[in-house]
Design a protein around this motif. Sequence first.
Motif, PDB file in Angstrom:
ATOM      1  N   THR A 159     -43.659 -85.746 -11.313  1.00 36.10           N
ATOM      2  CA  THR A 159     -43.822 -84.476 -10.607  1.00 36.10           C
ATOM      3  C   THR A 159     -42.444 -83.888 -10.319  1.00 36.10           C
ATOM      4  O   THR A 159     -41.588 -84.571  -9.746  1.00 36.10           O
ATOM      5  CB  THR A 159     -44.590 -84.665  -9.288  1.00 36.10           C
ATOM      6  OG1 THR A 159     -45.847 -85.290  -9.564  1.00 36.10           O
ATOM      7  CG2 THR A 159     -44.838 -83.329  -8.609  1.00 36.10           C
ATOM      8  N   VAL A 160     -42.241 -82.630 -10.716  1.00 34.93           N
ATOM      9  CA  VAL A 160     -40.959 -81.947 -10.532  1.00 34.93           C
ATOM     10  C   VAL A 160     -41.174 -80.767  -9.591  1.00 34.93           C
ATOM     11  O   VAL A 160     -41.962 -79.864  -9.885  1.00 34.93           O
ATOM     12  CB  VAL A 160     -40.391 -81.458 -11.877  1.00 34.93           C
ATOM     13  CG1 VAL A 160     -39.050 -80.772 -11.675  1.00 34.93           C
ATOM     14  CG2 VAL A 160     -40.261 -82.620 -12.852  1.00 34.93           C
ATOM     15  N   VAL A 161     -40.481 -80.762  -8.449  1.00 31.42           N
ATOM     16  CA  VAL A 161     -40.639 -79.711  -7.438  1.00 31.42           C
ATOM     17  C   VAL A 161     -39.263 -79.291  -6.917  1.00 31.42           C
ATOM     18  O   VAL A 161     -38.488 -80.147  -6.464  1.00 31.42           O
ATOM     19  CB  VAL A 161     -41.510 -80.207  -6.264  1.00 31.42           C
ATOM     20  CG1 VAL A 161     -41.650 -79.115  -5.206  1.00 31.42           C
ATOM     21  CG2 VAL A 161     -42.887 -80.637  -6.764  1.00 31.42           C
ATOM     22  N   GLU A 199     -40.499 -86.972  -8.504  1.00 28.84           N
ATOM     23  CA  GLU A 199     -41.264 -88.141  -8.050  1.00 28.84           C
ATOM     24  C   GLU A 199     -42.032 -88.713  -9.233  1.00 28.84           C
ATOM     25  O   GLU A 199     -42.697 -87.976  -9.969  1.00 28.84           O
ATOM     26  CB  GLU A 199     -42.222 -87.751  -6.928  1.00 28.84           C
ATOM     27  CG  GLU A 199     -42.997 -88.926  -6.352  1.00 28.84           C
ATOM     28  CD  GLU A 199     -43.916 -88.515  -5.219  1.00 28.84           C
ATOM     29  OE1 GLU A 199     -43.434 -88.410  -4.075  1.00 28.84           O
ATOM     30  OE2 GLU A 199     -45.111 -88.275  -5.490  1.00 28.84           O
ATOM     31  N   ILE A 200     -41.936 -90.024  -9.415  1.00 32.25           N
ATOM     32  CA  ILE A 200     -42.566 -90.689 -10.556  1.00 32.25           C
ATOM     33  C   ILE A 200     -43.514 -91.766 -10.040  1.00 32.25           C
ATOM     34  O   ILE A 200     -43.109 -92.638  -9.264  1.00 32.25           O
ATOM     35  CB  ILE A 200     -41.515 -91.313 -11.488  1.00 32.25           C
ATOM     36  CG1 ILE A 200     -40.566 -90.232 -12.010  1.00 32.25           C
ATOM     37  CG2 ILE A 200     -42.182 -92.035 -12.649  1.00 32.25           C
ATOM     38  CD1 ILE A 200     -39.432 -90.765 -12.845  1.00 32.25           C
ATOM     39  N   ARG A 201     -44.747 -91.684 -10.478  1.00 32.32           N
ATOM     40  CA  ARG A 201     -45.748 -92.716 -10.170  1.00 32.32           C
ATOM     41  C   ARG A 201     -45.896 -93.577 -11.416  1.00 32.32           C
ATOM     42  O   ARG A 201     -46.363 -93.116 -12.452  1.00 32.32           O
ATOM     43  CB  ARG A 201     -47.077 -92.071  -9.790  1.00 32.32           C
ATOM     44  CG  ARG A 201     -48.157 -93.047  -9.341  1.00 32.32           C
ATOM     45  CD  ARG A 201     -49.339 -92.276  -8.777  1.00 32.32           C
ATOM     46  NE  ARG A 201     -50.407 -93.160  -8.339  1.00 32.32           N
ATOM     47  CZ  ARG A 201     -51.477 -93.449  -9.073  1.00 32.32           C
ATOM     48  NH1 ARG A 201     -51.614 -92.911 -10.285  1.00 32.32           N
ATOM     49  NH2 ARG A 201     -52.414 -94.260  -8.613  1.00 32.32           N
ATOM     50  N   GLY A 225     -38.378 -92.166  -7.052  1.00 31.72           N
ATOM     51  CA  GLY A 225     -37.962 -90.768  -7.088  1.00 31.72           C
ATOM     52  C   GLY A 225     -36.456 -90.620  -7.082  1.00 31.72           C
ATOM     53  O   GLY A 225     -35.710 -91.568  -6.828  1.00 31.72           O
ATOM     54  N   TYR A 226     -36.018 -89.394  -7.357  1.00 34.16           N
ATOM     55  CA  TYR A 226     -34.593 -89.072  -7.343  1.00 34.16           C
ATOM     56  C   TYR A 226     -34.433 -87.559  -7.239  1.00 34.16           C
ATOM     57  O   TYR A 226     -35.414 -86.803  -7.321  1.00 34.16           O
ATOM     58  CB  TYR A 226     -33.891 -89.608  -8.596  1.00 34.16           C
ATOM     59  CG  TYR A 226     -34.440 -89.080  -9.901  1.00 34.16           C
ATOM     60  CD1 TYR A 226     -33.899 -87.946 -10.508  1.00 34.16           C
ATOM     61  CD2 TYR A 226     -35.499 -89.715 -10.540  1.00 34.16           C
ATOM     62  CE1 TYR A 226     -34.399 -87.466 -11.703  1.00 34.16           C
ATOM     63  CE2 TYR A 226     -36.003 -89.246 -11.742  1.00 34.16           C
ATOM     64  CZ  TYR A 226     -35.447 -88.118 -12.317  1.00 34.16           C
ATOM     65  OH  TYR A 226     -35.940 -87.643 -13.505  1.00 34.16           O
ATOM     66  N   LEU A 278     -36.305 -83.652 -18.631  1.00 35.19           N
ATOM     67  CA  LEU A 278     -36.224 -84.947 -17.955  1.00 35.19           C
ATOM     68  C   LEU A 278     -37.043 -85.960 -18.742  1.00 35.19           C
ATOM     69  O   LEU A 278     -38.207 -85.734 -19.041  1.00 35.19           O
ATOM     70  CB  LEU A 278     -36.755 -84.842 -16.527  1.00 35.19           C
ATOM     71  CG  LEU A 278     -36.117 -83.784 -15.625  1.00 35.19           C
ATOM     72  CD1 LEU A 278     -36.812 -83.757 -14.279  1.00 35.19           C
ATOM     73  CD2 LEU A 278     -34.629 -84.044 -15.452  1.00 35.19           C
ATOM     74  N   GLY A 279     -36.442 -87.099 -19.046  1.00 40.86           N
ATOM     75  CA  GLY A 279     -37.146 -88.129 -19.795  1.00 40.86           C
ATOM     76  C   GLY A 279     -36.485 -88.372 -21.143  1.00 40.86           C
ATOM     77  O   GLY A 279     -35.566 -87.648 -21.536  1.00 40.86           O
TER      78      GLY A 279
END
Length: 244
Positions: free
Chosen positions: A59-61, A74-76, A117-118, A130-131
């Motif tokens: 999730t990118v916010v 945030e990464i789940r 997260g970061y 990202l990735g």
Amino acid sequence: MWLTGRSVALIAAAVVSLLLAAIAGIPALLYVTGLCAGLVAVAVVLALLARPRLDLTRTVVPAIVEPDEVVEVEIRVGVRSGVPVVAGHWRDRLPSTVLGEATGTVPVTDGPYATVGYEVRGRRRGSHELGPFSVIVGDAFGLVQRSLSTSDRDRFIVLPRRSPLDVRVGPAGATDGATRLHPTSGLGQDDVIARPYLPGDALKRWHWKATAHHGEPMVRQEESELRPSVLVVLDADPRVHDQA
């Protein structure tokens, strides 16, 4: 898949105990050899049977930001496996145009998923990717490890840096983009009004009806319609645009 330093130490202990058992004639050391070698062998077999798969939700916010604005990621992450595995160090690949550190250790949780997260900042306008995400997993004893990765990628967009512009007054003082009427000394087909005669006005501009109505010399005053133009500037540099 690779053996960790702990596995290498067990293999070395197995070799040493085997040599000592043969040289010193101590058969009991063969149990040590079997135990050390057996632990490594079992770990390798379990790693081959595990076949872990990585589940990821990023999730990118916010997804669209101003230059140097913070973006929270945030990464789940979860690992599905045939046998229990432990997730360790993770890393999310960042482009060189992004400032931030996307590495860490997956926390231990009671459920199958953990959240990491970061934060990042965009250094240059445009679309930033990202990735992919990768994580190292291993057995509970830390003897065998492997790297899992996913091709999922996400993006965020950095808007161009904005600077205040000087307001330049156009013809007839038009600054709001509206259509204006601008006096002109030429003859045309636009709307015509009358004004008092001034020395130097040409006789062909004499307005006879207005002269008769006002009782003094009147001449034509033409007004041409001005339509303000708009200039659009497009940055054609492909390095700052999304190529996808």
